[in-house]
Design a protein around this motif. Sequence first.
Motif, PDB file in Angstrom:
ATOM      1  N   PHE A 168      -2.742  -3.477  -2.154  1.00 27.99           N
ATOM      2  CA  PHE A 168      -1.460  -3.606  -2.845  1.00 27.99           C
ATOM      3  C   PHE A 168      -0.611  -4.745  -2.294  1.00 27.99           C
ATOM      4  CE2 PHE A 168      -2.724   0.881  -3.120  1.00 27.99           C
ATOM      5  CZ  PHE A 168      -2.905   0.953  -4.490  1.00 27.99           C
ATOM      6  N   SER A 169      -1.103  -5.456  -1.307  1.00 28.71           N
ATOM      7  CA  SER A 169      -0.358  -6.536  -0.685  1.00 28.71           C
ATOM      8  C   SER A 169      -0.499  -7.817  -1.519  1.00 28.71           C
ATOM      9  CB  SER A 169      -0.858  -6.759   0.750  1.00 28.71           C
ATOM     10  OG  SER A 169       0.012  -7.618   1.451  1.00 28.71           O
ATOM     11  N   LEU A 170       0.574  -8.587  -1.611  1.00 31.60           N
ATOM     12  CA  LEU A 170       0.616  -9.732  -2.518  1.00 31.60           C
ATOM     13  C   LEU A 170      -0.329 -10.871  -2.160  1.00 31.60           C
ATOM     14  CD1 LEU A 170       4.442  -9.902  -3.212  1.00 31.60           C
ATOM     15  CD2 LEU A 170       2.638  -9.086  -4.749  1.00 31.60           C
ATOM     16  N   GLU A 171      -0.866 -10.926  -0.960  1.00 28.20           N
ATOM     17  CA  GLU A 171      -1.815 -11.999  -0.650  1.00 28.20           C
ATOM     18  C   GLU A 171      -3.219 -11.683  -1.165  1.00 28.20           C
ATOM     19  OE1 GLU A 171      -2.474  -9.524   3.114  1.00 28.20           O
ATOM     20  OE2 GLU A 171      -0.911  -9.797   1.611  1.00 28.20           O
ATOM     21  N   ASN A 172      -3.435 -10.473  -1.646  1.00 25.56           N
ATOM     22  CA  ASN A 172      -4.739 -10.082  -2.162  1.00 25.56           C
ATOM     23  C   ASN A 172      -5.161 -11.044  -3.275  1.00 25.56           C
ATOM     24  OD1 ASN A 172      -7.088  -8.712  -2.571  1.00 25.56           O
ATOM     25  ND2 ASN A 172      -6.147  -6.917  -3.502  1.00 25.56           N
ATOM     26  N   GLY A 173      -6.413 -11.497  -3.231  1.00 22.11           N
ATOM     27  CA  GLY A 173      -6.945 -12.405  -4.225  1.00 22.11           C
ATOM     28  C   GLY A 173      -6.820 -13.874  -3.849  1.00 22.11           C
ATOM     29  N   ARG A 174      -6.226 -14.172  -2.696  1.00 17.79           N
ATOM     30  CA  ARG A 174      -6.059 -15.558  -2.260  1.00 17.79           C
ATOM     31  C   ARG A 174      -7.109 -15.967  -1.222  1.00 17.79           C
ATOM     32  NH1 ARG A 174      -0.492 -17.327  -3.542  1.00 17.79           N
ATOM     33  NH2 ARG A 174       0.505 -15.569  -4.564  1.00 17.79           N
ATOM     34  N   GLU A 175      -8.033 -15.050  -0.909  1.00 21.41           N
ATOM     35  CA  GLU A 175      -9.083 -15.286   0.085  1.00 21.41           C
ATOM     36  C   GLU A 175      -8.525 -15.532   1.484  1.00 21.41           C
ATOM     37  OE1 GLU A 175     -12.049 -14.364  -0.818  1.00 21.41           O
ATOM     38  OE2 GLU A 175     -11.218 -14.133  -2.821  1.00 21.41           O
ATOM     39  N   LYS A 176      -7.299 -15.091   1.702  1.00 17.10           N
ATOM     40  CA  LYS A 176      -6.653 -15.085   3.022  1.00 17.10           C
ATOM     41  C   LYS A 176      -5.919 -13.772   3.108  1.00 17.10           C
ATOM     42  CE  LYS A 176      -5.159 -19.760   2.225  1.00 17.10           C
ATOM     43  NZ  LYS A 176      -4.011 -20.643   2.196  1.00 17.10           N
ATOM     44  N   ARG A 177      -5.729 -13.302   4.326  1.00 17.89           N
ATOM     45  CA  ARG A 177      -4.955 -12.069   4.475  1.00 17.89           C
ATOM     46  C   ARG A 177      -4.085 -12.164   5.711  1.00 17.89           C
ATOM     47  NH1 ARG A 177      -6.852  -7.934   7.893  1.00 17.89           N
ATOM     48  NH2 ARG A 177      -8.751  -8.488   8.996  1.00 17.89           N
ATOM     49  N   PHE A 178      -2.971 -11.455   5.656  1.00 21.64           N
ATOM     50  CA  PHE A 178      -2.109 -11.365   6.823  1.00 21.64           C
ATOM     51  C   PHE A 178      -2.732 -10.403   7.820  1.00 21.64           C
ATOM     52  CE2 PHE A 178       1.084 -12.441   3.500  1.00 21.64           C
ATOM     53  CZ  PHE A 178       1.545 -13.624   4.057  1.00 21.64           C
ATOM     54  N   LEU A 179      -2.525 -10.662   9.092  1.00 19.34           N
ATOM     55  CA  LEU A 179      -3.008  -9.806  10.172  1.00 19.34           C
ATOM     56  C   LEU A 179      -1.948  -9.803  11.258  1.00 19.34           C
ATOM     57  CD1 LEU A 179      -5.524  -8.258  11.373  1.00 19.34           C
ATOM     58  CD2 LEU A 179      -5.977 -10.375  12.604  1.00 19.34           C
ATOM     59  N   THR A 180      -1.701  -8.659  11.840  1.00 20.90           N
ATOM     60  CA  THR A 180      -0.738  -8.564  12.921  1.00 20.90           C
ATOM     61  C   THR A 180      -1.444  -8.668  14.258  1.00 20.90           C
ATOM     62  OG1 THR A 180       0.708  -7.165  11.614  1.00 20.90           O
ATOM     63  CG2 THR A 180       1.026  -7.112  13.985  1.00 20.90           C
ATOM     64  N   GLN A 181      -0.965  -9.572  15.085  1.00 24.23           N
ATOM     65  CA  GLN A 181      -1.389  -9.663  16.471  1.00 24.23           C
ATOM     66  C   GLN A 181      -0.226  -9.125  17.305  1.00 24.23           C
ATOM     67  OE1 GLN A 181      -2.982 -13.464  17.621  1.00 24.23           O
ATOM     68  NE2 GLN A 181      -3.600 -13.884  15.529  1.00 24.23           N
ATOM     69  N   SER A 182      -0.500  -8.748  18.516  1.00 28.37           N
ATOM     70  CA  SER A 182       0.571  -8.191  19.339  1.00 28.37           C
ATOM     71  C   SER A 182       0.531  -8.768  20.747  1.00 28.37           C
ATOM     72  CB  SER A 182       0.449  -6.671  19.409  1.00 28.37           C
ATOM     73  OG  SER A 182      -0.795  -6.304  19.941  1.00 28.37           O
ATOM     74  N   MET A 183       1.702  -8.753  21.352  1.00 25.34           N
ATOM     75  CA  MET A 183       1.850  -9.196  22.743  1.00 25.34           C
ATOM     76  C   MET A 183       2.789  -8.215  23.438  1.00 25.34           C
ATOM     77  SD  MET A 183       3.097 -12.884  24.315  1.00 25.34           S
ATOM     78  CE  MET A 183       3.569 -13.354  22.696  1.00 25.34           C
ATOM     79  N   ILE A 184       2.302  -7.607  24.500  1.00 26.20           N
ATOM     80  CA  ILE A 184       3.121  -6.641  25.238  1.00 26.20           C
ATOM     81  C   ILE A 184       4.112  -7.393  26.119  1.00 26.20           C
ATOM     82  CG2 ILE A 184       3.090  -4.803  26.968  1.00 26.20           C
ATOM     83  CD1 ILE A 184       0.332  -4.036  25.872  1.00 26.20           C
ATOM     84  N   ARG A 185       5.366  -6.983  26.020  1.00 31.53           N
ATOM     85  CA  ARG A 185       6.409  -7.584  26.837  1.00 31.53           C
ATOM     86  C   ARG A 185       6.439  -6.915  28.204  1.00 31.53           C
ATOM     87  NH1 ARG A 185      11.313  -6.175  24.354  1.00 31.53           N
ATOM     88  NH2 ARG A 185      10.305  -5.268  22.596  1.00 31.53           N
ATOM     89  N   ASN A 186       6.909  -7.646  29.194  1.00 36.52           N
ATOM     90  CA  ASN A 186       7.111  -7.050  30.509  1.00 36.52           C
ATOM     91  C   ASN A 186       8.238  -6.026  30.403  1.00 36.52           C
ATOM     92  OD1 ASN A 186       5.182  -8.620  31.764  1.00 36.52           O
ATOM     93  ND2 ASN A 186       6.610 -10.259  32.195  1.00 36.52           N
ATOM     94  N   VAL A 187       7.995  -4.865  30.949  1.00 33.53           N
ATOM     95  CA  VAL A 187       8.968  -3.779  30.866  1.00 33.53           C
ATOM     96  C   VAL A 187       9.262  -3.304  32.294  1.00 33.53           C
ATOM     97  CG1 VAL A 187       9.411  -1.471  29.968  1.00 33.53           C
ATOM     98  CG2 VAL A 187       8.064  -3.082  28.625  1.00 33.53           C
ATOM     99  N   GLU A 188      10.537  -3.164  32.587  1.00 32.04           N
ATOM    100  CA  GLU A 188      10.936  -2.627  33.884  1.00 32.04           C
ATOM    101  C   GLU A 188      10.449  -1.191  34.021  1.00 32.04           C
ATOM    102  OE1 GLU A 188      12.711  -4.197  36.346  1.00 32.04           O
ATOM    103  OE2 GLU A 188      12.484  -6.022  35.154  1.00 32.04           O
ATOM    104  N   PRO A 189       9.944  -0.786  35.181  1.00 33.78           N
ATOM    105  CA  PRO A 189       9.542   0.606  35.364  1.00 33.78           C
ATOM    106  C   PRO A 189      10.708   1.536  35.063  1.00 33.78           C
ATOM    107  CG  PRO A 189       8.827  -0.732  37.223  1.00 33.78           C
ATOM    108  CD  PRO A 189       9.715  -1.596  36.372  1.00 33.78           C
ATOM    109  N   GLY A 190      10.424   2.576  34.301  1.00 36.97           N
ATOM    110  CA  GLY A 190      11.452   3.562  33.950  1.00 36.97           C
ATOM    111  C   GLY A 190      12.252   3.173  32.733  1.00 36.97           C
ATOM    112  N   ALA A 191      12.084   1.954  32.187  1.00 39.30           N
ATOM    113  CA  ALA A 191      12.809   1.536  30.998  1.00 39.30           C
ATOM    114  C   ALA A 191      12.139   2.146  29.768  1.00 39.30           C
ATOM    115  CB  ALA A 191      12.839   0.022  30.869  1.00 39.30           C
ATOM    116  N   SER A 192      12.914   2.416  28.740  1.00 34.99           N
ATOM    117  CA  SER A 192      12.318   2.958  27.520  1.00 34.99           C
ATOM    118  C   SER A 192      12.512   2.042  26.364  1.00 34.99           C
ATOM    119  CB  SER A 192      12.914   4.306  27.178  1.00 34.99           C
ATOM    120  OG  SER A 192      14.302   4.213  27.021  1.00 34.99           O
TER     121      SER A 192
END
Length: 116
Positions: A92-116
């Motif tokens: 159902f995504s609008l890039e369908n049919g363009r022979e390309k697709r969106f993909l999510t990559q991720s990068m974990i940020r540094n988090v202080e111990p005990g931070a939420s």
Amino acid sequence: MSLGKVSATREAEALLAEIIADHGPVLFHQSGGCCDGSSPMCYPRGDFIIGDNDVRLGEIGDTPVYISASQYEAWKHTDLIIDVVPGRGGMFSLENGREKRFLTQSMIRNVEPGAS
């Protein structure tokens, strides 16, 4: 709420511009379902109803990016990068049919111990 936790590659920005030229304003919703895995789904802005439990992560240009609150809790220390790879977009995504697709990559940020 906009958290500024999302960005896009140049390739994703170019594909997004093509889609906006064809369909007008759009939005992304980060898929959490079984079928599209880590695919950010791209919808016409007026066709997708944002729920009370969706979190606005930020924008790519003028395009808002949302994720469900439960998925946000799992990924809250992660920055998301919308990219493009060869292949078919989500059904159902609008890039369908363009022979390309969106993909999510991720990068974990540094988090202080005990931070939420």
